[in-house]
Every structure is written in C-alpha cells, then in structure tokens.
Design a protein around this motif. Structure first.
Motif, short mmCIF file in Angstrom:
data_model
loop_
_atom_site.label_atom_id
_atom_site.label_comp_id
_atom_site.label_asym_id
_atom_site.label_seq_id
_atom_site.Cartn_x
_atom_site.Cartn_y
_atom_site.Cartn_z
N HIS A 175 27.03 38.31 45.23
CA HIS A 175 26.98 36.97 45.81
C HIS A 175 26.98 37.00 47.33
O HIS A 175 27.25 38.02 47.96
CB HIS A 175 28.17 36.15 45.31
CG HIS A 175 28.18 36.00 43.83
ND1 HIS A 175 27.36 35.12 43.15
CD2 HIS A 175 28.87 36.66 42.87
CE1 HIS A 175 27.57 35.23 41.85
NE2 HIS A 175 28.48 36.16 41.66
N GLU A 176 26.72 35.84 47.91
CA GLU A 176 26.64 35.74 49.35
C GLU A 176 28.01 35.93 49.99
O GLU A 176 29.01 35.40 49.52
CB GLU A 176 26.09 34.36 49.74
CG GLU A 176 24.67 34.13 49.25
CD GLU A 176 24.21 32.72 49.55
OE1 GLU A 176 24.46 32.26 50.67
OE2 GLU A 176 23.61 32.10 48.67
N GLU A 177 28.03 36.66 51.11
CA GLU A 177 29.29 37.01 51.77
C GLU A 177 30.00 35.79 52.34
O GLU A 177 31.22 35.66 52.22
CB GLU A 177 29.02 38.04 52.88
CG GLU A 177 30.29 38.60 53.48
CD GLU A 177 30.01 39.70 54.48
OE1 GLU A 177 30.40 39.54 55.63
OE2 GLU A 177 29.39 40.71 54.09
N TRP A 178 29.26 34.86 52.95
CA TRP A 178 29.90 33.70 53.58
C TRP A 178 30.63 32.85 52.56
O TRP A 178 31.71 32.32 52.81
CB TRP A 178 28.87 32.86 54.35
CG TRP A 178 27.87 32.14 53.48
CD1 TRP A 178 26.67 32.60 53.06
CD2 TRP A 178 28.02 30.84 52.91
NE1 TRP A 178 26.04 31.67 52.26
CE2 TRP A 178 26.84 30.58 52.16
CE3 TRP A 178 29.03 29.87 52.97
CZ2 TRP A 178 26.66 29.39 51.47
CZ3 TRP A 178 28.83 28.68 52.27
CH2 TRP A 178 27.67 28.45 51.52
N LYS A 179 30.04 32.73 51.36
CA LYS A 179 30.67 31.92 50.31
C LYS A 179 31.93 32.61 49.78
O LYS A 179 32.94 31.97 49.51
CB LYS A 179 29.67 31.71 49.17
CG LYS A 179 30.06 30.59 48.23
CD LYS A 179 29.06 30.42 47.11
CE LYS A 179 27.75 29.83 47.58
NZ LYS A 179 26.83 29.56 46.46
N ALA A 180 31.85 33.96 49.67
CA ALA A 180 33.00 34.74 49.22
C ALA A 180 34.16 34.59 50.18
O ALA A 180 35.31 34.39 49.79
CB ALA A 180 32.61 36.21 49.08
N LYS A 181 33.86 34.67 51.48
CA LYS A 181 34.91 34.54 52.50
C LYS A 181 35.55 33.16 52.45
O LYS A 181 36.77 33.02 52.60
CB LYS A 181 34.32 34.80 53.89
CG LYS A 181 34.04 36.28 54.17
CD LYS A 181 33.49 36.47 55.57
CE LYS A 181 33.29 37.95 55.88
NZ LYS A 181 32.71 38.16 57.23
#
Length: 590
Positions: A88-94
């Motif tokens: 998954h996308e890193e920004w969403k995970a953060k």
C-alpha cells in the motif's frame, strides 16, 4: 453484501444459535451485541470460515473481501512501516499508524520490540489499509488507548465499505454504526438505529409476549374450569365438546427463560472525615534514569470520582498501583486516613488467585469475616450460581477470573476504590451495570478507563497523562476535551493542516508546470483549428466552383480546381493527424 441463512450451532450440548439469519447489506455498519457467552465471537468465526455451523450457510459474493483483525501476531518485515506498507501507499500507512499512536521514529523500528497491544495495532493498521469490502472488528477497544479510540471512531465514520463490530463500549459503537444486530434467545434481531433503540424494542416485544401469554393462560384456565364443571351435564354437551376442540387447537406459549446477568453492588464502609488521601511530590521509575511519574501531588476527599486517562504505556496503571500502595514510590509521600478501607482491582490481579480453590472459597479467603451465604449471594450476582460457585479457579476463563476479582471487592466493605480497566471482559449490559454500581457507591473511586461513556458520566476530576507529564484537571471530561484536549490529537490536526498546506503547494506547483507544458500545445492546437476552418471553407468554395464549371463546360477551370482541391484535402488530412496527436498530449497533461 453477505447473508447468514438459518445458522444453527451448539457447543458441548449448549445451543448458541437456532436458525439464526440476517444480512450485512451494502454500506451498512453493524454493531453486534449480546451477552457474554451468547456466541458473538463464534459467529465471527463462522463468517470467516474458521469453524463450521451445524446447519445453515453463509453466502458471500464472489470477489467480496473481508478484513479481520487477527490476534495471531506474525510479522514478515523488519520495520513497522514496511510491515504495513508491503502492498500500500506509504503516506496512507503513516496517516493510519500516527492515528493509532505510533510516532515517526516508531515507523523504522522492528514490530517485535513493541508490546502486545501495539503489535495488535500494527495488525489493525494492515487491515484498515487493505480496504476490504467488509471490516470485522472484535473488541478493538481492548488494546487501544483513548486517543487511538477517538481517532478510530473518526476513521470508521468515513469508511465507505461495510463494518461488523463487537465492542463493550456503547458510546463508541453508537458513534459508528447504522444498524444494530443482537444475538438474543439463539436468534438474531436487526434494526436500523443504535443499541438503545434495539434494547427498547426487545423489552417492548417481550413485555407484550409475556402479557399475551398470561392472558391466554388465564383464558385457558377458565375454559378448563368450564369443561370440568359442565362435562357431566348432557344439555351442555355440545358447548363442552366445542370448547374441548378449541382448547386442543390452542398452542400454549412457553414462559420466556430468564437470562442471567451480572449484578454489582459495592458495600460502603462509613467514613466521616473530609480528606481520605494526600499525595505529595510522588515520583517513580522502573529504572533510576527513567522517571515515569515526577513530583505528582493530589488530595482525595470523600465521595470523589477521579478518572486517570492518557495513552497506553505512559504510567496510568503504575500510578494506580502506587496510590493503592501495591507499589512503592522512589520519592514523595502518600498519606491515608486511618479509617480508609480500600479495594483494589488491577489488570494483573488474577495472577494472585489460588488455582486450587473454588470460587466461593477464594472469595471467603479474601474476607474471612464474611459468612458462606453472603459469599454465595455475591457469587450468584456474578453468574456463579449453584454448582458454578464450586468450579475451581484453574478451569475458569480470563473473563471469569476477572469477575472473581471483582467479587472479592464486592464481598467486603470499602470507602475508597482503585479500579484499573474494570470493563475488560465484560459485555455491554454488564459494563453499564458496573457503572451504575460505581455511581451509587458513597465512597471515592479512582479509575483507569478509556471508555468515554464512563468518563462522561463518572469523572468529576481527571488525572491526565499527556505530553510526558502527569497533571490534575479540575473539571469534567467534556470540559477537558473542549478546553484542552490531548496533545497527540492536536499534533495530528497540526500535521493534517500542514499536510493539506503542503498538498496545496504541491498541487499549485504541478498545475504551474502543467500550464507551462500545455501553453505551446494549446497555441499549436488553436493555430491548427483556425487553419482547418479556413481550409474547409476553401474546399467548400472549390466544390461550388467545380459544379459551376461543369455546368458551363469549362474544362480548364475544372482541371485547375480539381488539382487545387486535391492539394487542400491532403493538407487538411495532415493537419487533422497533427491535431489528434496534440489532443492526446494535452489529455496526458490535464
């Protein structure tokens, strides 16, 4: 959507479900309620295919995905961020990890170094990021602190798919659900609306059922008396036979079985002084160079209700142990009035239970002055009636052991209670019954809890663990949220604001760069479109010229017009091809 059709399931002779049916329709967010032991978690496992029902079926559409928070902790990557963002996308995970209480520095740490509660949060982040069609959560609040719960509530409110959630926190459930499903008397009852609406409807239906049953019973008895009285009278034989047949056709309603429930009542030990406890400059650390609590002071008067709130792992339970004298501070003083009679319920207290004793014997061991009948009564109120009170501690579940620990407090008389997350392992009804008992208690109570309903109704004052400090807030929980709030929430809002600002800057930059690239393309498109309009007009005029030359028989004009027409058609075809390429370029940049 998924459908549960006539699900029946028994365990060890006890029937949990009988022809249980309901559906989770598109976009619905369902709260699943019911008393402990009535099969909520079992139903989850049947939906997931982990266990089979005795009969009935679960209908799940093809390619319909289900996300479930597993308690099994198995990690495949070396850092938290890699574990969560593997697909998954890193920004969403953060964003999700931050909401669940992870700092930026935590992202690059190994998942295995975190506590069990935070490891479960990593699994929760993975489930939320997978964006399944149906999200299934079984007691998510048990391992989230209040800040994370408040974030999760907002996250789930914006969730576009379906949700099925089990939680003992009614405030949290009602805030996120559109429908409520109750497992009641082996069936499922589903309504649109919150838990209060559902329980009101069940109570009303059962009241009507019981009133109807008693009325029919009364009529049946009258009919039986008529038959007995006039059976021997020949002239009334027809009437008697008619009533006998009518009675045979009548189906008698069974009396509804009583559903066992927990009953809490704290005994108050009289206390006539104004102050119960004085804490001055209390400090503590498990390591000498790392102080969890620094120079904390508070005075506790009689009949006070104080909630201890904050993120997990910051020292809430430790402070409660210190105040209850279960743990000794490294410095500072705690002075209690001689007439204080305290009761302490801790999360790890079940380890102090004697595995070889039965429930009643364990209760009596904590309060030798009490009599057997009193211990039996308390056991019964905690759903250990009859032979259940003779079960040995070693065969009890974690939830049952917690009830025994509460029973030890209920058996004795107190005027000061220390309660650490007392709602864990309780169902929604039992949680509310416990809160009612605490509110009726005439002494003082200090409680660690993340249940916002408890905080809203219970707390007169707060001890707040926030931003590395412990402080006293002299006001209600609602006042705290309105006037101060948690620093983590403020930080998240600040980050979101900065992110939005950064996103706007990035968008503006992208649009500016696009405009630069689009400008020459747009200019060329405009030029070519103008040229095509001109050529189309010239082709139209040449065609008219050919028509006139043909009518006049002017061969020379026909020849010249035909050559010129062919040239212009070839030119317009070239321009059309170029325009098509320009349009594609323009589309790519928009």
């Amino acid at each position: 959507m998924i459908k549960l059709e006539k699900i029946t399931k028994s365990f060890g002779g006890q029937k949990l479900f009988k022809d249980l049916s309901f559906a989770v329709n598109k976009g619905e967010k369902l709260g699943l309620v019911g008393r402990n032991g009535h099969g909520k978690t079992t139903l989850f496992k049947i939906i997931l295919g982990e266990i089979e029902s005795d009969s009935g079926q679960v209908v799940i559409p093809k390619n319909y995905s289900i996300g479930y928070l597993s308690q099994h902790l198995k990690f495949r990557h070396s850092t938290v961020l890699e574990e969560v963002t593997s697909t998954h996308e890193e920004w969403k995970a953060k964003k999700i990890l931050t909401g669940l209480g992870f700092s930026d520095s935590d992202f690059l740490k190994a998942p295995e170094i975190f506590s069990g509660g935070y490891q479960l949060r990593i699994n929760l982040a993975k489930v939320l990021l997978s964006e399944p069609d149906l999200l299934m959560l079984d007691e998510p609040n048990n391992y989230l602190d209040i800040v994370a719960i408040r974030w999760l509530e907002k996250f789930l409110n914006s969730w576009q798919g379906e949700i099925l959630v089990i939680t003992h926190d009614r405030n949290f459930m009602d805030a996120i659900i559109s429908h409520t499903v109750c497992i009641h008397r082996q069936k499922a009852k589903k309504i649109r609306g919150n838990t209060a609406k559902l329980y009101e409807q069940i109570d009303q239906e059962e009241y009507i059922y019981e009133k109807t049953r008693l009325n029919e019973q009364k009529k049946r008895k009258q009919t039986e008396e008529f038959i007995t009285k006039f059976r021997a009278k020949a002239r009334l034989g027809g009437m008697v036979q008619s009533r006998i047949k009518s009675l045979e056709k009548q189906e008698s309603k069974d009396k509804l079985e009583n559903i066992s429930k927990l009953n809490f009542s704290f005994n108050f030990a009289y206390f006539n002084a104004s102050q119960m406890m004085a804490v001055d400059d209390l400090s503590f650390g498990y390591e000498s160079n790392l102080q969890l609590i620094k120079k904390f002071s508070i005075n506790i008067g009689k009949n006070e209700r104080v909630a201890i709130i904050g993120k997990n792992g910051k020292g809430k339970s430790t402070l409660l142990k210190l105040l209850a004298l279960e743990l000794k501070g490294t410095s500072g003083t705690i002075k209690k009035h001689d007439n204080v009679r305290q009761g302490y319920f801790g999360q790890t207290n079940i380890k102090t239970l004697n595995d070889e004793k039965n429930v009643v014997a364990e209760l009596l061991a904590s309060e030798p002055d009490s009599d057997l009948q009193h211990a039996r009564n308390v056991s019964g109120n905690l759903m250990f009636s009859g032979d259940l009170a003779l079960k040995k501690i070693k065969v009890l579940s974690g939830g049952e052991k917690s009830r025994v620990m509460l029973g030890k407090i209920l058996l004795a008389s107190h005027n000061l209670l220390f309660l650490d997350e007392p709602t864990n392992h309780l169902d929604m009804d039992s949680t509310e019954a416990l809160l009612d008992a605490i509110m009726k208690f005439e002494g003082s109570t200090l409680m660690v809890t993340h249940n916002e309903e408890y905080l809203s109704r219970f707390a007169d004052r707060l001890i707040v663990f926030d931003n590395g400090e412990v402080s006293v807030f002299n006001g209600s929980y609602a006042e705290f949220i309105e006037t101060r709030g948690f620093s983590d929430e403020l930080e998240i809002k600040k980050k979101q604001k900065l992110n939005k600002k950064e996103d706007r800057k990035k968008r503006a930059k992208v649009l500016s760069e696009k405009a630069k690239l689009l400008r020459p393309i747009k200019k060329k498109i405009d030029e070519n479109e103008a040229l095509t309009i001109q050529l189309e007009q010239e082709i139209k005029e040449l065609n008219q010229k050919l028509v006139e030359a043909s009518l006049n028989g002017d061969a020379l004009v026909i020849k010249r017009a035909t050559i010129e027409l062919d040239e212009k058609k070839k030119l317009i075809d070239i321009i059309y091809d170029e325009l098509e390429q320009l349009y594609e370029k323009q589309e790519a940049y928009i």
